[in-house]
Each structure stands twice: as C-alpha cells, then as structure tokens.
Scaffold this active site. Structure first.
Site, PDB file in Angstrom:
ATOM      1  N   LYS A 279       0.842  -1.200   0.000  1.00 16.52           N
ATOM      2  CA  LYS A 279       0.000   0.000   0.000  1.00 16.52           C
ATOM      3  C   LYS A 279       0.877   1.250   0.000  1.00 16.52           C
ATOM      4  CE  LYS A 279      -4.050  -1.666   2.580  1.00 16.52           C
ATOM      5  NZ  LYS A 279      -5.036  -1.461   1.496  1.00 16.52           N
ATOM      6  N   ARG A 353     -10.582 -11.381   1.862  1.00 13.16           N
ATOM      7  CA  ARG A 353     -11.415 -12.455   1.304  1.00 13.16           C
ATOM      8  C   ARG A 353     -10.716 -13.811   1.399  1.00 13.16           C
ATOM      9  NH1 ARG A 353     -11.711  -9.234  -4.280  1.00 13.16           N
ATOM     10  NH2 ARG A 353     -11.374  -7.551  -2.789  1.00 13.16           N
TER      11      ARG A 353
HETATM   12  N1  BES Z   1      -8.306  -3.570   4.321  1.00 18.54           N
HETATM   13  C1  BES Z   1      -8.460  -3.151   2.982  1.00 18.54           C
HETATM   14  C2  BES Z   1      -9.757  -2.373   2.750  1.00 18.54           C
HETATM   15  C3  BES Z   1      -9.899  -1.054   3.470  1.00 18.54           C
HETATM   16  C4  BES Z   1      -9.571   0.122   2.828  1.00 18.54           C
HETATM   17  C5  BES Z   1     -10.388  -1.002   4.747  1.00 18.54           C
HETATM   18  C6  BES Z   1      -9.717   1.333   3.475  1.00 18.54           C
HETATM   19  C7  BES Z   1     -10.558   0.206   5.397  1.00 18.54           C
HETATM   20  C8  BES Z   1     -10.219   1.377   4.755  1.00 18.54           C
HETATM   21  C9  BES Z   1      -8.464  -4.356   2.072  1.00 18.54           C
HETATM   22  O1  BES Z   1      -7.692  -5.428   2.481  1.00 18.54           O
HETATM   23  C10 BES Z   1      -7.901  -3.897   0.753  1.00 18.54           C
HETATM   24  O2  BES Z   1      -6.765  -3.530   0.734  1.00 18.54           O
HETATM   25  N2  BES Z   1      -8.716  -3.917  -0.288  1.00 18.54           N
HETATM   26  C11 BES Z   1      -8.289  -3.498  -1.577  1.00 18.54           C
HETATM   27  C12 BES Z   1      -8.846  -4.477  -2.581  1.00 18.54           C
HETATM   28  C13 BES Z   1      -8.302  -4.317  -3.950  1.00 18.54           C
HETATM   29  C14 BES Z   1      -6.836  -4.687  -3.973  1.00 18.54           C
HETATM   30  C15 BES Z   1      -9.080  -5.205  -4.881  1.00 18.54           C
HETATM   31  C16 BES Z   1      -8.839  -2.090  -1.803  1.00 18.54           C
HETATM   32  O3  BES Z   1      -9.925  -1.780  -1.316  1.00 18.54           O
HETATM   33  O4  BES Z   1      -8.144  -1.295  -2.419  1.00 18.54           O
HETATM   34 MN    MN Z   2      -5.673  -5.238   1.871  1.00 15.62          MN
END
Ligand code: BES
Ligand code: MN
Ligand code: ZN
Length: 503
Positions: A279, A353
């Site tokens: 990230k 997931r």
């Molecule tokens: N934990 C994150 C989602 C999230 C984002 C929670 C902001 C709380 C605040 C999740 O694991 C994630 O990173 N999701 C990705 C999915 C994508 C790679 C398909 C996302 O939302 O960008």
């Molecule tokens: Mn994530």
C-alpha cells in the site's frame, strides 16, 4: 463507571439533572421539585428569556444554582425536543448529550431524574436503559499509553445515580446495558490497540479470555491449519513473524444445546500493509483497524455471554498479519483453500477475502449453522460507494437481510444492501485456477469481493457486512468519541435478541 439506582429523593452533595419540554415546561420529577421549591424553578426558567428562544443544534440546558427550598447545590434543566416520538436511538443520543454536559462542567457526583420522560413508542424502563447505554458509550476513552498521570485521569471516576420511583425495574434493565457496554468497550479497545501489540496471537488470547464468561474457546495455530489444508488463510500470514490463528468461540445459551447455532465470522487482519502489493505510505496507519470485523465478533460474543443470550452462537475469527517478508505470497501465486477450490492471488492486498474464505468454509462445515453473518473491513470501494454512515450488506437471503437492516435501524448502525449476480461472479474466474482474488473488470469492487466470499458459503443463509467505512470515525459521534466505533456489536446484539432468542 458505575451507575447506582435508588428511590426518589433529593441529595445534598450532588448536582441534579431534571428535564423540561420544548416549551421549557418542567416535566416528570422536575414538576414535583418545582412545587417543593415553591415555584422557584419555574420562575427562574421563565425569567431566562434566552432559554426559551434559544434553538441550539445539539442540546439546550439551563443551570440553576442553589435552588431555593431544595437541597441541591446545582440543578441542570435539560430541554427535550419531541420526546413523545423518541426512538431507542434518540434515547441513546440523549444519554450521549448528558455525558457531554457532565464532562464539560467536570461534575463528579450527578443524579439524574428520569421519571416522566416518556415516549409513546417505548416503555419507561426501555427508554431509560437506552439513555444509560448512550451515556456509558459516550464516556469511552483509551488512555493506556499516556505515561503522565494527568492524561490518564478520566471520566470513569464520576458517580452517576438514577433516582426513580421505579428504580428496581431500571436496575434490572441495567444488566443488559452493562453487557452491551462491556462488549462494545472490548471491541473498541482491541481496535484502538496498536498493531505491534495487538498481533494475531494477542487477538487470539483476547478471544480466549471469554472463557471467563462461559464461552468455550478453541484456538488453531499454523500447524493445525496446515493439517486441515487452509492454504488460503495461511497464504496471507506468510510474510509475518506473528503466527496466524483461527479462534472459535461457542456460546450455548439455548435450552437445547444441540440446536443449530447462528454464526458470526470476522476478518482479523492485525495490520494490512498490502503485502508485496504494498500500500502507499499515506494513510497506511489506518490499517491497524483492519481487524475490526474480528473485534466486533469477539465483543459481541462477550455481550451475548454476559447477558446470557438464550440461543446457541458460534464466533469464528481469522487472525493474520498481512506483511511483507521473504516468504510472503507473490502476485500470481496459486493457493488451495480449505474448501478444495484453488485461488490465483493476483493482488496480495485483497487479503481479507482469502482469510474469510477458509473461516467461512470451516464454520459451515463444522457447525452446520442456521445462518452466517460475516463482518470485514473488506474494501476501500465501499467507502467510495456509501461513505461512513452505512455499512454495505450483501446476502443470498432476503429474510436475513431484512432482519439485519431492521436491527441496524433501531441501533442506528445502518446497512445498505447491494446486489449479487452471476455476471459479477464471472468477473473473478481465473485462467489458471478456480478463481482469482481480484476482479478482472473495473467497477463494483465491493460486490466482486462479496461474490468471492459467496463461493465459500455453500448455500447456507449468509450475509456479509462490509464495515470498512464504519469501523473507525475521524469525528466524534453522539455516542462514540472519534476512533474505534465498534459498529456492529449493538446491531448484531439486537439482531440476536429480536429475532433469534426465546424460541
Ligand atoms: N483492508 C483493505 C480495505 C480497506 C480500505 C479497509 C480502506 C478500510 C479502509 C483491504 O484489504 C484492501 O486492501 N482492499 C483493496 C482491494 C483491492 C486490492 C481489490 C482495496 O480496497 O483497495
Ligand atoms: Mn488489503
Ligand atoms: Zn485488508
């Protein structure tokens, strides 16, 4: 903080809170005190022109010092708007407002007189309980890591007393309030703890602490999960020094111990760096709350056990840290889930997931539940779609959805249902495995994540709550100071008590 209950009387060393209606007419016990004071109270109120005309957005009150013929040092007259139509949530918010008042004036010894505060929709005991719940929930503070004593001092040292002609009934209702408060507080603490402390093994320990309130807890470590073949969940923790865990909590409150349980499943990513699909740095610190779903399940199980919910409930939480490391999963790795289905991991940041896939399959296979509800801070896309006021609801079952939405409305933990469809499901087909962990299309990110989960529920009535936008609040809310909200605990406690107990 402890709240005490007693019969109606005045008090010397405490300040009192009484109520008036929107026309500044005293109501309930305030009326009685007015007579005792020989109308000193109503005359004082009348002489304050601004109190009557003032229309504050939040709440209004008047302070009467040393009221004549009464023994209080100070009386707060709190103005209620439209109390006749007030809902459960309105009473929680009222409690939150009273908490702000008491905190603002640094009061330490407070008596509240709720008698006569009636809504045509609710019983007196019910509405007072919700007021007290709101008061307690608004008092939350996390001071553990301040080293200076002054900062540690908190509102929990204040004494609150409820004086009422029906005090013994109120006292009974307070048992449930305390159970909810205990659960919510535990959830908020778990979420607020920093991720170097609240690691997967530490979260598992917290789940295990529920043994004290009568929950049976089983913890699986990496060895056990490897044996079972949970390659999906395990793939997420491979870059972390901290061992992945699966914690299973069982509460048997139904008179028939063999009755099919209802199950709650939580995503517990103690920190989400994104893994190799790292990230960006800005905002990454927020990912300490990526274990919010698991914290709700743990806190909920605590509430249900303390108030001895009369039904059988299973809580399952998948606990992992999504870290970078030399053994970390790579984009394009293929893993085999506990269900036997294979997954091509195209983005290691879509890890929630992967955790839930094995937790869901394990839950339905081992416990044959009547229904499953999972909670997860699953997608950033849900925040783009509906912001921070609602959580996303995804389900294969209309009745279950309706019950959840309904409980959410009562508790003001609102849900908005999104569609599921075969067309969305196709978007996660992989060219080299049964599925891939991100969609090959552009839109509907929260839906395709839910479609992924649905491949692991095996047709059990199921609902998925995407709480990414509601787990943490950057602003103060009426009964939740900014930070961890514990969104989901009150909602699911209501869901259980309203629809799944007493049969
Ligand atoms: N934990 C994150 C989602 C999230 C984002 C929670 C902001 C709380 C605040 C999740 O694991 C994630 O990173 N999701 C990705 C999915 C994508 C790679 C398909 C996302 O939302 O960008
Ligand atoms: Mn994530
Ligand atoms: Zn995540």
């Amino acid at each position: 903080m402890d709240i005490q209950f007693s019969n109606l009387k005045q008090a010397k060393d405490a300040v009192g809170i009484i109520f008036c209606d929107h026309n500044c007419r005293l109501i309930g016990y305030g009326k009685k005190l007015d007579l005792l004071s020989k109308k000193y109270l109503s005359n004082t109120i009348k002489s304050d022109e601004s109190f009557k005309s003032r229309k504050s957005k939040n709440f209004d009150y008047l302070i009467i010092h040393n009221p004549q013929n009464l023994s209080f040092s100070k009386l707060y007259v709190f103005k209620l708007k439209n109390i006749n139509n007030a809902s459960n949530r309105d009473f929680q918010i009222l409690g939150g407002s009273l908490q702000s008042l008491v905190k603002f004036y640094k009061e330490h010894n407070v008596i509240i007189y709720p008698d006569g505060i009636n809504s045509s929709k609710l019983s007196f005991a019910n509405s007072t309980s919700d007021m007290l719940l709101g008061f307690l929930l608004a008092s939350y503070k996390f001071t553990k890591y301040f080293s200076k004593k002054g900062k540690k001092k908190n509102i929990n040292t204040i004494k609150i007393k409820i004086y009422s002609a029906q005090y013994s009934r109120l006292q009974k209702g307070y048992e449930t309030v305390k159970a909810i408060h205990d659960g919510v507080t535990m959830t908020r603490n778990l979420v607020t703890e920093p991720p170097n402390i609240m690691t997967p093994p530490e979260l598992a320990k917290n789940a295990a602490s529920l043994e004290k309130v009568g929950v049976k807890v089983t913890i699986l470590g990496e060895k056990e999960m490897t044996k079972l073949g949970m390659g999906s969940l395990l793939s997420v923790g491979r870059g972390s020094e901290h061992e992945s865990k699966l914690a299973i909590m069982e509460w048997k409150g139904h008179k028939n111990k063999k009755k099919k349980p209802i199950a709650f499943i939580g995503k517990g990513v103690s920190f989400d760096t994104g893994g190799v699909s790292l990230k960006p740095a800005g905002g990454m610190e927020e990912m300490k709350y990526d274990m919010g779903g698991s914290a709700v399940v743990i806190g909920l199980m605590k509430t249900l056990a303390i108030r001895k919910a009369r039904t059988n409930v299973i809580g399952v939480v998948g606990l992992v840290e999504n870290h970078i490391g030399n053994m970390a999963t790579r984009p394009s790795d293929v893993v085999k889930s506990y269900s036997g289905q294979t997954i091509e991991v195209l983005n290691t940041d879509a890890e929630g997931r992967l955790v839930l896939a094995d937790a869901l399959w394990y839950t339905q296979e081992k416990y044959k539940p009547e229904l499953m509800v999972d909670l997860a801070t699953l997608t950033g896309a849900i925040i783009i779609a509906i912001g921070n006021e609602y959580a996303g609801l995804f389900s294969n079952n209309d009745k279950l959805s309706k019950q959840l939405e309904d409980a959410g409305k009562i508790e003001d933990e609102k849900l908005w249902r999104f569609p599921l469809h075969d067309k969305f499901d196709k978007m996660i087909n992989s060219s080299i495995a049964d599925m891939q962990n991100i969609s090959n299309g552009r839109g509907a990110g929260s839906i395709t994540a839910a479609q992924f989960l649905q491949r692991f529920v095996n047709k059990v009535p199921w609902a998925h709550l995407d709480i990414a936008g509601t787990t943490w609040s950057k602003t103060n809310l009426p009964t939740s100071p900014k930070g961890a909200t514990a969104f989901g605990v009150k909602l699911l406690n209501k869901f259980v008590s309203k629809y799944h107990e007493g049969k």
